[in-house]
Design a protein around this motif. Structure first.
Motif, PDB file in Angstrom:
ATOM      1  N   VAL A   1       0.844  -1.185   0.000  1.00  0.00           N
ATOM      2  CA  VAL A   1       0.000   0.000   0.000  1.00  0.00           C
ATOM      3  C   VAL A   1       0.880   1.237   0.000  1.00  0.00           C
ATOM      4  N   LEU A   2       0.546   2.171  -0.851  1.00  0.00           N
ATOM      5  CA  LEU A   2       1.298   3.424  -0.933  1.00  0.00           C
ATOM      6  C   LEU A   2       0.375   4.587  -0.602  1.00  0.00           C
ATOM      7  N   LEU A   3       0.833   5.433   0.321  1.00  0.00           N
ATOM      8  CA  LEU A   3       0.122   6.664   0.643  1.00  0.00           C
ATOM      9  C   LEU A   3       0.973   7.825   0.147  1.00  0.00           C
ATOM     10  N   GLN A   4       0.449   8.552  -0.807  1.00  0.00           N
ATOM     11  CA  GLN A   4       1.177   9.661  -1.406  1.00  0.00           C
ATOM     12  C   GLN A   4       0.555  10.966  -0.954  1.00  0.00           C
ATOM     13  N   ALA A   5       1.322  11.709  -0.151  1.00  0.00           N
ATOM     14  CA  ALA A   5       0.832  12.977   0.384  1.00  0.00           C
ATOM     15  C   ALA A   5       1.435  14.146  -0.377  1.00  0.00           C
ATOM     16  N   SER A   6       0.684  15.237  -0.432  1.00  0.00           N
ATOM     17  CA  SER A   6       1.164  16.446  -1.096  1.00  0.00           C
ATOM     18  C   SER A   6       0.501  17.667  -0.486  1.00  0.00           C
ATOM     19  N   GLY A   7       1.090  18.836  -0.755  1.00  0.00           N
ATOM     20  CA  GLY A   7       0.438  20.071  -0.365  1.00  0.00           C
ATOM     21  C   GLY A   7       1.091  20.847   0.748  1.00  0.00           C
ATOM     22  N   GLY A   8       2.144  20.355   1.341  1.00  0.00           N
ATOM     23  CA  GLY A   8       2.802  21.106   2.398  1.00  0.00           C
ATOM     24  C   GLY A   8       3.525  22.312   1.838  1.00  0.00           C
ATOM     25  N   GLY A   9       4.088  23.110   2.735  1.00  0.00           N
ATOM     26  CA  GLY A   9       4.827  24.276   2.291  1.00  0.00           C
ATOM     27  C   GLY A   9       4.995  25.288   3.389  1.00  0.00           C
ATOM     28  N   LEU A  10       5.410  26.487   2.974  1.00  0.00           N
ATOM     29  CA  LEU A  10       5.648  27.600   3.894  1.00  0.00           C
ATOM     30  C   LEU A  10       4.546  28.630   3.706  1.00  0.00           C
ATOM     31  N   VAL A  11       3.969  29.075   4.817  1.00  0.00           N
ATOM     32  CA  VAL A  11       2.898  30.059   4.751  1.00  0.00           C
ATOM     33  C   VAL A  11       3.008  30.984   5.955  1.00  0.00           C
ATOM     34  N   GLN A  12       2.524  32.185   5.803  1.00  0.00           N
ATOM     35  CA  GLN A  12       2.516  33.117   6.925  1.00  0.00           C
ATOM     36  C   GLN A  12       1.356  32.813   7.861  1.00  0.00           C
ATOM     37  N   ALA A  13       1.501  33.202   9.093  1.00  0.00           N
ATOM     38  CA  ALA A  13       0.426  33.026  10.070  1.00  0.00           C
ATOM     39  C   ALA A  13      -0.861  33.672   9.547  1.00  0.00           C
ATOM     40  N   GLY A  14      -1.954  32.947   9.722  1.00  0.00           N
ATOM     41  CA  GLY A  14      -3.235  33.398   9.215  1.00  0.00           C
ATOM     42  C   GLY A  14      -3.557  32.875   7.835  1.00  0.00           C
ATOM     43  N   GLY A  15      -2.575  32.282   7.179  1.00  0.00           N
ATOM     44  CA  GLY A  15      -2.774  31.767   5.844  1.00  0.00           C
ATOM     45  C   GLY A  15      -3.404  30.384   5.832  1.00  0.00           C
ATOM     46  N   SER A  16      -3.476  29.822   4.637  1.00  0.00           N
ATOM     47  CA  SER A  16      -4.122  28.524   4.449  1.00  0.00           C
ATOM     48  C   SER A  16      -3.254  27.600   3.600  1.00  0.00           C
ATOM     49  N   LEU A  17      -3.411  26.323   3.856  1.00  0.00           N
ATOM     50  CA  LEU A  17      -2.809  25.273   3.042  1.00  0.00           C
ATOM     51  C   LEU A  17      -3.784  24.117   2.957  1.00  0.00           C
ATOM     52  N   ARG A  18      -3.648  23.349   1.900  1.00  0.00           N
ATOM     53  CA  ARG A  18      -4.473  22.156   1.741  1.00  0.00           C
ATOM     54  C   ARG A  18      -3.569  20.962   1.511  1.00  0.00           C
ATOM     55  N   LEU A  19      -3.715  19.948   2.347  1.00  0.00           N
ATOM     56  CA  LEU A  19      -2.965  18.707   2.190  1.00  0.00           C
ATOM     57  C   LEU A  19      -3.869  17.655   1.562  1.00  0.00           C
ATOM     58  N   SER A  20      -3.276  16.841   0.710  1.00  0.00           N
ATOM     59  CA  SER A  20      -4.018  15.747   0.094  1.00  0.00           C
ATOM     60  C   SER A  20      -3.212  14.468   0.202  1.00  0.00           C
ATOM     61  N   CYS A  21      -3.916  13.359   0.249  1.00  0.00           N
ATOM     62  CA  CYS A  21      -3.262  12.058   0.362  1.00  0.00           C
ATOM     63  C   CYS A  21      -4.070  11.037  -0.415  1.00  0.00           C
ATOM     64  N   ALA A  22      -3.388  10.268  -1.234  1.00  0.00           N
ATOM     65  CA  ALA A  22      -4.051   9.228  -2.013  1.00  0.00           C
ATOM     66  C   ALA A  22      -3.455   7.882  -1.642  1.00  0.00           C
ATOM     67  N   ALA A  23      -4.328   6.928  -1.369  1.00  0.00           N
ATOM     68  CA  ALA A  23      -3.907   5.567  -1.045  1.00  0.00           C
ATOM     69  C   ALA A  23      -4.100   4.682  -2.268  1.00  0.00           C
ATOM     70  N   SER A  24      -3.089   3.878  -2.545  1.00  0.00           N
ATOM     71  CA  SER A  24      -3.183   2.978  -3.687  1.00  0.00           C
ATOM     72  C   SER A  24      -2.524   1.649  -3.354  1.00  0.00           C
ATOM     73  N   GLY A  25      -2.847   0.640  -4.141  1.00  0.00           N
ATOM     74  CA  GLY A  25      -2.173  -0.633  -4.006  1.00  0.00           C
ATOM     75  C   GLY A  25      -2.878  -1.668  -3.168  1.00  0.00           C
ATOM     76  N   GLU A  87       2.396  27.502  15.728  1.00  0.00           N
ATOM     77  CA  GLU A  87       2.403  26.226  16.446  1.00  0.00           C
ATOM     78  C   GLU A  87       1.853  25.065  15.623  1.00  0.00           C
ATOM     79  N   ASP A  88       1.341  25.342  14.441  1.00  0.00           N
ATOM     80  CA  ASP A  88       0.936  24.275  13.524  1.00  0.00           C
ATOM     81  C   ASP A  88       2.117  23.737  12.725  1.00  0.00           C
ATOM     82  N   THR A  89       3.262  24.366  12.862  1.00  0.00           N
ATOM     83  CA  THR A  89       4.459  23.926  12.157  1.00  0.00           C
ATOM     84  C   THR A  89       4.831  22.516  12.589  1.00  0.00           C
ATOM     85  N   ALA A  90       4.955  21.622  11.615  1.00  0.00           N
ATOM     86  CA  ALA A  90       5.250  20.215  11.901  1.00  0.00           C
ATOM     87  C   ALA A  90       5.364  19.463  10.582  1.00  0.00           C
TER      88      ALA A  90
END
Length: 116
Positions: A1-25, A87-90
Motif C-alpha cells: 500500500v502506498l500513501l502519497q501525500a502532497s500540499g505542504g509548504g511555507l505560509v505566513q500566520a493566518g494563511g491557508s494550506l491544503r494537504l491531500s493524500c491518495a492511497a493505492s495498491g 504552532e501548527d508547524t510540523a
C-alpha cells in the motif's frame, strides 16, 4: 500500500494550506484515514481523522480551523487548514487503517511551516 501525500509548504500566520493524500495498491476497504503531525522534539499527534462511515475527530487545537474530507471511492483524504498558526508547524503524516487485519499504513510526511 502506498500513501502519497502532497500540499505542504511555507505560509505566513493566518494563511491557508491544503494537504491531500491518495492511497493505492490495496483492494481492501479503508476503515479510517487521517492526518497526524509531529513537531520538532515532540511526539506524533492526531490532527484529524475520518472513518469510512463519515465520523470525524479533530484535535482540540485545530477545531474550527481545519477541515478533513474524504473520497472513499478514490481512497483520498484531504485536510484544509485555515487560520494557520506558528504552532501548527510540523511534519504532517497521512494515515490509513484497514478493516482487513487492522492493517495500518503511513505516508512519507510533508512539511508545513507557518511563519509569524
Amino acid at each position: 500500500v502506498l500513501l502519497q501525500a502532497s500540499g505542504g509548504g511555507l505560509v505566513q500566520a493566518g494563511g491557508s494550506l491544503r494537504l491531500s493524500c491518495a492511497a493505492s495498491g490495496s483492494l481492501f476497504t479503508i476503515k479510517q484515514m487521517g492526518w497526524y503531525r509531529q513537531a520538532l522534539g515532540k511526539q506524533r499527534e492526531l490532527v484529524a481523522s475520518i472513518t469510512h462511515g463519515g465520523h470525524i475527530d479533530y484535535a482540540d487545537s485545530v477545531k474550527g480551523r481545519f477541515t478533513i474530507s474524504r473520497d472513499s471511492a478514490q481512497n483520498t483524504v484531504s485536510l484544509q487548514m485555515n487560520s494557520l498558526k506558528p504552532e501548527d508547524t510540523a511534519v504532517y503524516y497521512c494515515n490509513a487503517n484497514f478493516y482487513y487485519k487492522d492493517l495500518n499504513y503511513w505516508g512519507q510526511g510533508t512539511q508545513v511551516t507557518v511563519s509569524s
